[in-house]
Structure formats: structure tokens, C-alpha cells
Design a protein around this motif. Structure first.
Motif, PDB file in Angstrom:
ATOM      1  N   MET A   1      23.284 104.827  -9.920  1.00 54.91           N
ATOM      2  CA  MET A   1      24.660 104.787  -9.434  1.00 54.91           C
ATOM      3  C   MET A   1      25.147 103.383  -9.069  1.00 54.91           C
ATOM      4  SD  MET A   1      26.038 107.724  -6.851  1.00 54.91           S
ATOM      5  CE  MET A   1      25.098 109.007  -7.668  1.00 54.91           C
ATOM      6  N   PRO A   2      24.447 102.331  -9.528  1.00 50.81           N
ATOM      7  CA  PRO A   2      24.904 100.968  -9.188  1.00 50.81           C
ATOM      8  C   PRO A   2      26.316 100.674  -9.662  1.00 50.81           C
ATOM      9  CG  PRO A   2      22.683 100.935 -10.102  1.00 50.81           C
ATOM     10  CD  PRO A   2      23.199 102.326 -10.286  1.00 50.81           C
ATOM     11  N   ALA A   3      26.686 101.176 -10.845  1.00 53.41           N
ATOM     12  CA  ALA A   3      28.026 100.893 -11.375  1.00 53.41           C
ATOM     13  C   ALA A   3      29.103 101.479 -10.471  1.00 53.41           C
ATOM     14  CB  ALA A   3      28.154 101.441 -12.786  1.00 53.41           C
ATOM     15  N   LEU A   4      28.873 102.699  -9.961  1.00 51.32           N
ATOM     16  CA  LEU A   4      29.861 103.319  -9.081  1.00 51.32           C
ATOM     17  C   LEU A   4      29.930 102.589  -7.743  1.00 51.32           C
ATOM     18  CD1 LEU A   4      31.953 105.475  -8.659  1.00 51.32           C
ATOM     19  CD2 LEU A   4      30.132 107.062  -7.982  1.00 51.32           C
ATOM     20  N   ARG A   5      28.783 102.151  -7.225  1.00 49.64           N
ATOM     21  CA  ARG A   5      28.801 101.356  -5.991  1.00 49.64           C
ATOM     22  C   ARG A   5      29.630 100.091  -6.186  1.00 49.64           C
ATOM     23  NH1 ARG A   5      23.309 103.117  -5.416  1.00 49.64           N
ATOM     24  NH2 ARG A   5      22.505 101.237  -6.422  1.00 49.64           N
ATOM     25  N   GLU A   6      29.458  99.457  -7.338  1.00 44.57           N
ATOM     26  CA  GLU A   6      30.219  98.229  -7.612  1.00 44.57           C
ATOM     27  C   GLU A   6      31.712  98.525  -7.691  1.00 44.57           C
ATOM     28  OE1 GLU A   6      30.541  94.780 -11.078  1.00 44.57           O
ATOM     29  OE2 GLU A   6      28.862  96.182 -11.077  1.00 44.57           O
ATOM     30  N   LYS A   7      32.073  99.632  -8.330  1.00 42.53           N
ATOM     31  CA  LYS A   7      33.491  99.987  -8.421  1.00 42.53           C
ATOM     32  C   LYS A   7      34.081 100.275  -7.038  1.00 42.53           C
ATOM     33  CE  LYS A   7      33.709 101.744 -13.151  1.00 42.53           C
ATOM     34  NZ  LYS A   7      33.932 102.920 -14.023  1.00 42.53           N
ATOM     35  N   ALA A   8      33.297 100.923  -6.186  1.00 40.39           N
ATOM     36  CA  ALA A   8      33.779 101.194  -4.833  1.00 40.39           C
ATOM     37  C   ALA A   8      34.010  99.906  -4.056  1.00 40.39           C
ATOM     38  CB  ALA A   8      32.793 102.099  -4.101  1.00 40.39           C
ATOM     39  N   GLU A   9      33.121  98.943  -4.213  1.00 37.09           N
ATOM     40  CA  GLU A   9      33.298  97.655  -3.533  1.00 37.09           C
ATOM     41  C   GLU A   9      34.517  96.918  -4.077  1.00 37.09           C
ATOM     42  OE1 GLU A   9      32.015  96.843  -0.939  1.00 37.09           O
ATOM     43  OE2 GLU A   9      30.067  97.820  -0.753  1.00 37.09           O
ATOM     44  N   ILE A  10      34.729  97.000  -5.400  1.00 37.06           N
ATOM     45  CA  ILE A  10      35.921  96.381  -5.997  1.00 37.06           C
ATOM     46  C   ILE A  10      37.179  97.010  -5.411  1.00 37.06           C
ATOM     47  CG2 ILE A  10      37.264  96.173  -8.132  1.00 37.06           C
ATOM     48  CD1 ILE A  10      34.537  95.929  -9.600  1.00 37.06           C
ATOM     49  N   LEU A  11      37.199  98.349  -5.352  1.00 39.24           N
ATOM     50  CA  LEU A  11      38.372  99.050  -4.825  1.00 39.24           C
ATOM     51  C   LEU A  11      38.613  98.682  -3.368  1.00 39.24           C
ATOM     52  CD1 LEU A  11      40.625 101.110  -5.283  1.00 39.24           C
ATOM     53  CD2 LEU A  11      38.984 102.919  -4.695  1.00 39.24           C
ATOM     54  N   ARG A  12      37.548  98.590  -2.588  1.00 35.86           N
ATOM     55  CA  ARG A  12      37.702  98.219  -1.174  1.00 35.86           C
ATOM     56  C   ARG A  12      38.302  96.823  -1.034  1.00 35.86           C
ATOM     57  NH1 ARG A  12      33.614 100.109   0.402  1.00 35.86           N
ATOM     58  NH2 ARG A  12      34.368 101.753   1.782  1.00 35.86           N
ATOM     59  N   LYS A  13      37.823  95.878  -1.837  1.00 37.94           N
ATOM     60  CA  LYS A  13      38.324  94.502  -1.755  1.00 37.94           C
ATOM     61  C   LYS A  13      39.792  94.418  -2.161  1.00 37.94           C
ATOM     62  CE  LYS A  13      33.826  92.316  -2.477  1.00 37.94           C
ATOM     63  NZ  LYS A  13      32.944  91.591  -3.439  1.00 37.94           N
ATOM     64  N   LEU A  14      40.225  95.303  -3.061  1.00 39.46           N
ATOM     65  CA  LEU A  14      41.629  95.289  -3.470  1.00 39.46           C
ATOM     66  C   LEU A  14      42.565  95.616  -2.315  1.00 39.46           C
ATOM     67  CD1 LEU A  14      41.341  97.061  -6.953  1.00 39.46           C
ATOM     68  CD2 LEU A  14      42.005  94.675  -6.548  1.00 39.46           C
ATOM     69  N   HIS A  15      42.063  96.310  -1.304  1.00 36.85           N
ATOM     70  CA  HIS A  15      42.883  96.629  -0.132  1.00 36.85           C
ATOM     71  C   HIS A  15      43.009  95.439   0.829  1.00 36.85           C
ATOM     72  CE1 HIS A  15      41.969 100.680  -1.570  1.00 36.85           C
ATOM     73  NE2 HIS A  15      42.947 101.134  -0.802  1.00 36.85           N
ATOM     74  N   ALA A  16      42.208  94.420   0.597  1.00 37.61           N
ATOM     75  CA  ALA A  16      42.190  93.262   1.498  1.00 37.61           C
ATOM     76  C   ALA A  16      42.962  92.069   0.940  1.00 37.61           C
ATOM     77  CB  ALA A  16      40.752  92.857   1.794  1.00 37.61           C
ATOM     78  N   GLY A  17      43.660  92.269  -0.130  1.00 35.87           N
ATOM     79  CA  GLY A  17      44.507  91.203  -0.647  1.00 35.87           C
ATOM     80  C   GLY A  17      43.860  90.346  -1.690  1.00 35.87           C
ATOM     81  N   PRO A  18      44.488  89.233  -2.035  1.00 34.59           N
ATOM     82  CA  PRO A  18      45.597  88.604  -1.317  1.00 34.59           C
ATOM     83  C   PRO A  18      46.961  89.264  -1.530  1.00 34.59           C
ATOM     84  CG  PRO A  18      45.095  87.337  -3.273  1.00 34.59           C
ATOM     85  CD  PRO A  18      44.050  88.414  -3.189  1.00 34.59           C
ATOM     86  N   SER A  77      37.193 108.034 -18.568  1.00 27.51           N
ATOM     87  CA  SER A  77      38.074 107.516 -19.620  1.00 27.51           C
ATOM     88  C   SER A  77      38.496 106.070 -19.392  1.00 27.51           C
ATOM     89  CB  SER A  77      39.331 108.392 -19.717  1.00 27.51           C
ATOM     90  OG  SER A  77      40.188 108.185 -18.605  1.00 27.51           O
ATOM     91  N   VAL A  78      38.235 105.519 -18.198  1.00 23.48           N
ATOM     92  CA  VAL A  78      38.673 104.161 -17.878  1.00 23.48           C
ATOM     93  C   VAL A  78      37.503 103.345 -17.344  1.00 23.48           C
ATOM     94  CG1 VAL A  78      41.092 104.790 -17.460  1.00 23.48           C
ATOM     95  CG2 VAL A  78      39.445 104.869 -15.570  1.00 23.48           C
ATOM     96  N   ASP A  79      37.665 102.036 -17.380  1.00 20.80           N
ATOM     97  CA  ASP A  79      36.641 101.127 -16.869  1.00 20.80           C
ATOM     98  C   ASP A  79      36.891 100.722 -15.424  1.00 20.80           C
ATOM     99  OD1 ASP A  79      35.344 101.031 -19.402  1.00 20.80           O
ATOM    100  OD2 ASP A  79      36.814  99.556 -20.089  1.00 20.80           O
ATOM    101  N   VAL A  80      38.122 100.854 -14.966  1.00 18.34           N
ATOM    102  CA  VAL A  80      38.482 100.413 -13.617  1.00 18.34           C
ATOM    103  C   VAL A  80      38.136 101.496 -12.601  1.00 18.34           C
ATOM    104  CG1 VAL A  80      40.329  98.921 -14.473  1.00 18.34           C
ATOM    105  CG2 VAL A  80      40.836 101.303 -13.866  1.00 18.34           C
ATOM    106  N   PRO A  81      38.076 101.145 -11.298  1.00 11.42           N
ATOM    107  CA  PRO A  81      37.805 102.161 -10.272  1.00 11.42           C
ATOM    108  C   PRO A  81      38.889 103.231 -10.234  1.00 11.42           C
ATOM    109  CG  PRO A  81      37.544  99.943  -9.380  1.00 11.42           C
ATOM    110  CD  PRO A  81      38.171  99.788 -10.726  1.00 11.42           C
ATOM    111  N   VAL A  82      38.483 104.443  -9.912  1.00 10.14           N
ATOM    112  CA  VAL A  82      39.399 105.576  -9.785  1.00 10.14           C
ATOM    113  C   VAL A  82      39.351 106.095  -8.351  1.00 10.14           C
ATOM    114  CG1 VAL A  82      39.823 107.986 -10.462  1.00 10.14           C
ATOM    115  CG2 VAL A  82      39.263 106.266 -12.195  1.00 10.14           C
TER     116      VAL A  82
END
Length: 274
Positions: A1-18, A77-82
């Protein structure tokens, strides 16, 4: 599940800006592909849109299994976090919320919405929702996935709460939910600039509002302090509105003008789905 963990971290960082995070809501794999191709860094799902696809009205009439099956198709169907909108978690207990969270992770989504209403559309007690959010966080942590939890409060949408009381109650609930482990507070159905500014100021974490006709544009919401904007079932309903215009034109005039209103070509759709 490393890929999903990485996507979750990406999604979390998107909430912090800039910049403010703007998400368009998908309701099936094809709409998710279209949104990703438009350049969005993540995709949110629309629970109402998914329910409509499968023949249900909105409001937890669809089963958990059917909702999560479509979330799985969208995530695959997508590469980005959902971020999956799973309504109020298909049950008002902490165990039900935790089961839904495990299903979200199994479906490959990096985040989830959880509403604070019951099947009648009434607000749950704050302590009950706090317990449910803690259970969601514990379930995701046990699976090793830092699921991004978007805690929704419907203080502006329930008839039992006076509009004058909605802002105070929204702040109270949002802060309780953030303290319980949510990553973002979602307060839909608010359009008033002063109310939005007050929420952004007093909510102790990222604020998500719903992009609606009559609401301030994204640039202004960003200036007001909003961190995330979603559009819910709006895109799906707009698509169905176009389908109705096409059907009525075919029935009444026998012409095809509406078929060309922004339609993607057959070749574009084939390429998107390949």
C-alpha cells in the motif's frame, strides 16, 4: 500500500497551499478521466452523482458496497489522489464509520468525506460524530494509510437549525471534528462572504466550502481564507441538464444543435479511456 500512502500525503499537502485546492467532483470513471486530463491535482467524488448513475436519489439510499465499488473504479481510472464522498458513512455508529473507512482504503481512495447527519437529515450529537471520526482515524491508521478526512457539518443545510445559529454551530462542530483527527472541515451551502470569512477565521484548520451559483469566485474565496473548494453534484447535474436539452430538442424540433454544446469528440473520449 505504499502508493496509496504517498497519494494520501500528496492530498494532505495540497490542503496546506501555497494555493487554494480546487476539486471537481467525478461520478464515474469517464468523468474522473476528463477531470484529470483538465489538469487537476486530485479528484473528488460526488456521492449524489454516483447515486444517480446507479438509479438512486441522494441521501444514503445507495448501499455502502455499491458506493465503494464506484469509488474503486474511479480511483483505478486516474493517477492522481481521489477523495471519496461516502455520505455519513452508512450507519450512525463508530463501528459503521470505521467499516466505511476501511472500505475507502480498500477501494484505493486517499481521502474521504464524513457527514454529521442521520438518515432523516438531522444533525448527530457532536460527541457521537467525534467518536465516529476517531474511529475513522484509528481504522485508517491501523491500515497504515494517512487517510485525509474531510469532516462535513451541515449546519447551514438542516431545517431544524435557525440560520442565525448556523455560523456559531458550524465553528463549534468544525473545531471539535478537527480536534478528533479530521484534516479539513467542510461547511457546505454557505454563500455569504461575511459568514465564509468568519468560518475561515475561527475554524482551526483548513476550510472546505461548496462552489455554488451565487457564491464568491475561487479567487475571492482564497483571499477570504478558504483552503478547499468542491462543487459536489453540480457537474453531474449540469451534464444531465444538457442531456435533457438534447432530448427535448430531438423530440420537439428534430434537430441536433445541443449535441455540439461542448461535446468531446469520439476520438477524444477513446483516447481518454485508453
Amino acid at each position: 500500500m505504499p502508493a496509496l500512502r504517498e497519494k494520501a500525503e500528496i492530498l494532505r499537502k495540497l490542503h496546506a497551499g501555497p494555493r487554494i485546492l480546487v476539486l471537481t467532483n467525478a461520478w464515474d470513471a469517464a468523468s474522473a478521466r476528463v477531470i484529470q486530463a483538465a489538469g487537476f491535482p486530485a479528484v473528488a467524488t460526488s456521492s449524489a452523482g454516483i447515486a444517480y448513475v446507479l438509479g438512486y436519489p441522494d441521501g444514503q439510499r445507495i448501499s455502502r458496497a455499491e458506493m465503494l465499488d464506484m469509488v474503486r473504479r474511479i480511483a483505478a481510472s486516474v493517477d492522481v489522489p481521489v477523495s471519496a464522498d461516502v455520505e455519513a458513512g452508512y450507519g450512525t455508529t463508530a463501528d459503521a464509520a470505521a467499516e466505511t473507512a476501511r472500505g475507502v482504503v480498500a477501494a484505493g481512495a486517499a481521502g474521504m468525506n464524513l457527514e454529521d447527519v442521520d438518515d432523516r437529515g438531522e444533525l448527530l450529537p457532536v460527541d457521537r460524530q467525534v467518536e465516529r471520526l476517531r474511529a475513522v482515524r484509528a481504522a485508517a491508521d491501523a491500515l497504515g494509510v494517512p487517510l485525509v478526512v474531510n469532516a462535513r457539518t451541515d449546519t447551514f443545510g438542516v431545517p431544524s437549525l435557525a440560520p442565525s445559529d448556523a455560523p456559531d454551530e458550524a465553528v463549534r462542530r468544525a473545531n471539535a471534528y478537527l480536534a478528533a483527527g479530521a484534516d479539513c472541515a467542510f461547511v457546505p451551502f454557505v454563500r455569504d462572504r461575511d459568514a465564509i470569512a468568519r468560518l475561515a477565521r475561527d475554524v482551526a484548520g483548513p476550510l472546505n466550502v461548496l462552489g455554488l451559483p451565487g457564491a464568491p469566485p475561487v479567487a475571492e474565496l482564497e483571499k477570504l481564507g478558504v483552503r478547499r473548494v468542491t462543487v459536489g453534484s453540480g457537474v453531474a447535474r449540469a451534464a444531465y441538464g444538457l442531456a435533457r436539452r438534447i432530448a427535448l430538442e430531438l423530440r420537439d424540433a428534430g434537430t441536433y444543435g445541443a449535441l455540439g454544446e461542448g461535446a468531446l469528440s469520439y476520438a477524444e473520449m477513446q483516447a481518454l479511456m485508453s
